[in-house]
Design a protein around this motif. Structure first.
Motif, mmCIF file in Angstrom:
data_model
loop_
_atom_site.group_PDB
_atom_site.id
_atom_site.type_symbol
_atom_site.label_atom_id
_atom_site.label_comp_id
_atom_site.label_asym_id
_atom_site.label_seq_id
_atom_site.Cartn_x
_atom_site.Cartn_y
_atom_site.Cartn_z
ATOM 1 N N PRO A 46 0.090 -34.545 -30.724
ATOM 2 C CA PRO A 46 -0.475 -34.123 -32.018
ATOM 3 C C PRO A 46 -2.000 -34.232 -32.004
ATOM 4 O O PRO A 46 -2.556 -35.199 -31.498
ATOM 5 N N GLU A 47 -2.636 -33.238 -32.560
ATOM 6 C CA GLU A 47 -4.098 -33.229 -32.602
ATOM 7 C C GLU A 47 -4.551 -32.755 -33.972
ATOM 8 O O GLU A 47 -4.188 -31.659 -34.415
ATOM 9 N N PHE A 48 -5.304 -33.583 -34.656
ATOM 10 C CA PHE A 48 -5.783 -33.266 -35.989
ATOM 11 C C PHE A 48 -7.314 -33.246 -35.988
ATOM 12 O O PHE A 48 -7.947 -33.966 -35.230
ATOM 13 N N THR A 49 -7.853 -32.412 -36.856
ATOM 14 C CA THR A 49 -9.300 -32.251 -36.897
ATOM 15 C C THR A 49 -9.753 -31.899 -38.314
ATOM 16 O O THR A 49 -8.984 -31.303 -39.084
ATOM 17 N N GLU A 108 -6.110 -21.427 -39.321
ATOM 18 C CA GLU A 108 -6.742 -22.708 -39.636
ATOM 19 C C GLU A 108 -7.815 -22.548 -40.710
ATOM 20 O O GLU A 108 -8.011 -23.434 -41.554
ATOM 21 N N ILE A 109 -8.512 -21.402 -40.725
ATOM 22 C CA ILE A 109 -9.516 -21.135 -41.743
ATOM 23 C C ILE A 109 -8.855 -20.813 -43.077
ATOM 24 O O ILE A 109 -9.257 -21.301 -44.139
ATOM 25 N N LEU A 110 -7.803 -20.006 -43.039
ATOM 26 C CA LEU A 110 -7.142 -19.584 -44.275
ATOM 27 C C LEU A 110 -6.447 -20.752 -44.968
ATOM 28 O O LEU A 110 -6.498 -20.872 -46.196
ATOM 29 N N THR A 111 -5.788 -21.616 -44.202
ATOM 30 C CA THR A 111 -5.089 -22.741 -44.832
ATOM 31 C C THR A 111 -6.072 -23.752 -45.406
ATOM 32 O O THR A 111 -5.845 -24.302 -46.493
ATOM 33 N N ALA A 112 -7.172 -23.991 -44.706
ATOM 34 C CA ALA A 112 -8.191 -24.891 -45.249
ATOM 35 C C ALA A 112 -8.784 -24.309 -46.531
ATOM 36 O O ALA A 112 -8.995 -25.032 -47.512
ATOM 37 N N SER A 113 -9.030 -23.016 -46.543
ATOM 38 C CA SER A 113 -9.555 -22.376 -47.749
ATOM 39 C C SER A 113 -8.554 -22.443 -48.888
ATOM 40 O O SER A 113 -8.926 -22.694 -50.047
ATOM 41 N N ALA A 114 -7.277 -22.225 -48.573
ATOM 42 C CA ALA A 114 -6.250 -22.272 -49.614
ATOM 43 C C ALA A 114 -6.130 -23.660 -50.219
ATOM 44 O O ALA A 114 -5.985 -23.809 -51.437
ATOM 45 N N PHE A 115 -6.219 -24.699 -49.391
ATOM 46 C CA PHE A 115 -6.099 -26.050 -49.931
ATOM 47 C C PHE A 115 -7.331 -26.414 -50.761
ATOM 48 O O PHE A 115 -7.212 -27.101 -51.777
ATOM 49 N N VAL A 116 -8.499 -25.955 -50.343
ATOM 50 C CA VAL A 116 -9.691 -26.171 -51.163
ATOM 51 C C VAL A 116 -9.514 -25.486 -52.520
ATOM 52 O O VAL A 116 -9.920 -26.007 -53.568
ATOM 53 N N LEU A 125 -5.333 -29.258 -41.166
ATOM 54 C CA LEU A 125 -5.882 -30.355 -40.366
ATOM 55 C C LEU A 125 -5.529 -30.236 -38.883
ATOM 56 O O LEU A 125 -5.955 -31.067 -38.087
ATOM 57 N N ARG A 126 -4.749 -29.225 -38.506
ATOM 58 C CA ARG A 126 -4.310 -29.100 -37.123
ATOM 59 C C ARG A 126 -5.290 -28.279 -36.292
ATOM 60 O O ARG A 126 -6.088 -27.492 -36.821
ATOM 61 N N SER A 173 4.069 -31.132 -36.386
ATOM 62 C CA SER A 173 2.709 -31.581 -36.104
ATOM 63 C C SER A 173 2.637 -33.046 -35.698
ATOM 64 O O SER A 173 1.734 -33.443 -34.964
ATOM 65 N N PHE A 174 3.576 -33.875 -36.166
ATOM 66 C CA PHE A 174 3.518 -35.305 -35.854
ATOM 67 C C PHE A 174 4.271 -35.655 -34.575
ATOM 68 O O PHE A 174 4.170 -36.769 -34.092
#
Length: 388
Positions: A155-158, A352-360, A38-39, A52-53
């Motif tokens: 902190p910036e989340f997206t 950011e792509i790899l972590t999002a894919s891993a969580f999916v 989410l970062r 991150s926070f």
């Protein structure tokens, strides 16, 4: 509550703390993957997810405005600007400190005046505005000064990382493909194993003990040892009947074959441990074996069925080898693990792509596990001591 804790023995208390520690250790990387996905990608590079926070800090190099921006202020010449403007736009934030050398990016605090010598001074404020002042004119061909800043970013989340993964990286289609493989490959072996387990537990026929021993022996057969013979048989059958070699039914049957020994073993132990009085009473009332199985055995065996469903689903969902052998690597049949493996090779630097894919990837197994985990221990332990 304190009284209850006092009645818990030291061994049991140790077990509770050990289990809690294991849970925490298991959850920390999962939380890290979720937060990192989410970062903002720039913040992932410069700081860990645990910061991150609270924001992060980074060092950047910028060039101030050139001599063409100089204006005269009395006897002095000044250059004003903002380090975050124009070509120096390296991201928003607050300037903590600045320096003139890369080795000393925190030589001066933001808002303080740095004496540059020869009647020249520089002040950079926390909001990025700066004032370069000299008691003489700037040369027309003078090179713009470079400074180094320590910048604190909030902190910036997206959610853009997940949007990119699900729409632009082919992960969305692979997610559907994995569900298409995993759901039937979990249900089919459970259905077959339940019938076989009931027969081995409550039906008398010649060779039953030999079949039970064969099932136990098949559990320890390595998958890699049987993969090539199974693939050759599958291809031969496909040639005889004109069936394409890369199909979903093929991989369903492969996962069923590899999962059946453990499924039969677990379910047989559980069903054999059910009260025989219930079975005998049903037979006295005239119930057939099929009626007993459907109306009595299956409802009572739900914990065992659920515990095996967890194992089978997780194993199929995380499988890569069988999917690549029986489905191939074309885009229409690529499962999630294969897609993530390809993504790791092509986008290895895009965390950011790899972590999002891993969580999916782990989201569905987490839902399955937490939804059925209350049956897991009960289904595994029931019948482990008493057997028919």
């Amino acid at each position: 509550m304190l009284g209850n804790l006092g009645r818990i023995g030291p061994a049991r208390l140790f077990v509770h703390f050990a289990v809690l520690l294991i849970v925490i250790i298991w959850l920390i990387p999962t939380l890290g993957i979720f937060v990192t996905a989410l970062r903002d990608k720039d913040q992932i590079v410069v700081s860990g997810w645990w910061t991150s926070f609270s924001g992060s800090s980074r060092t950047i190099a910028v060039r101030l405005a050139g001599s063409d921006k100089a204006t005269q202020d009395g006897a002095n010449y000044i250059i004003k600007g903002n380090v975050f403007d124009g070509s120096n736009n390296n991201g928003s934030g607050r300037v903590r400190s600045f320096g003139l050398r890369v080795q000393e990016p925190a030589a001066y605090q933001a808002g303080s005046q740095a004496d540059l010598g020869d009647g020249e001074s520089l002040t950079i404020n926390s909001d990025g505005t700066y004032l370069l002042q000299r008691n003489g004119a700037f040369a027309a061909d003078e090179r713009a000064r470079r400074v180094y800043l320590t910048v604190a970013t909030p902190p910036e989340f997206t959610r853009d990382n997940y949007r990119t993964v699900l729409t632009g990286e082919g992960i969305g289609q692979s997610f559907i493909n994995s569900l298409t493989v995993a759901i039937p490959a979990t249900i089919i072996p459970i259905l077959i194993a339940a019938f076989a387990a009931y027969a081995l537990a409550w039906m008398d026929f010649r060779g039953r003990a030999l079949l039970i021993a064969l099932v136990v022996g098949l559990i320890v057969v390595p998958l890699q040892m049987s993969l090539i013979p199974l693939l050759r048989i599958y291809n031969d059958i496909g040639q005889v009947f004109g069936v394409p070699s890369k199909t979903y039914p093929g991989i369903w049957m492969a996962h069923t074959a590899f999962g059946l020994p453990l499924a039969i073993y677990l379910l047989r132990n559980y069903i054999a441990g059910l009260p025989k009085e219930i079975i005998e009473s049903a037979r006295v009332d005239g119930a057939s074996d099929f009626d007993i199985f459907v109306k009595i055995i299956l409802p009572l065996s739900f914990p065992a069925l659920a515990s095996f469903a967890i194992f089978q689903f997780l194993w199929v969902w995380n499988d890569l080898l069988i999917a690549m052998v029986f489905l191939g690597t074309d885009k229409d049949h690529l499962v999630l693990t294969a897609a993530l493996n390809a993504l790791l090779g092509s986008r290895g630097g895009n965390w950011e792509i790899l972590t999002a894919s891993a969580f999916v990837t782990i989201l569905i197994p987490l839902l399955v596990f937490f939804g059925l985990q209350r049956y897991l221990v009960r289904g595994l332990l029931a019948g482990s001591v008493k057997g028919g």
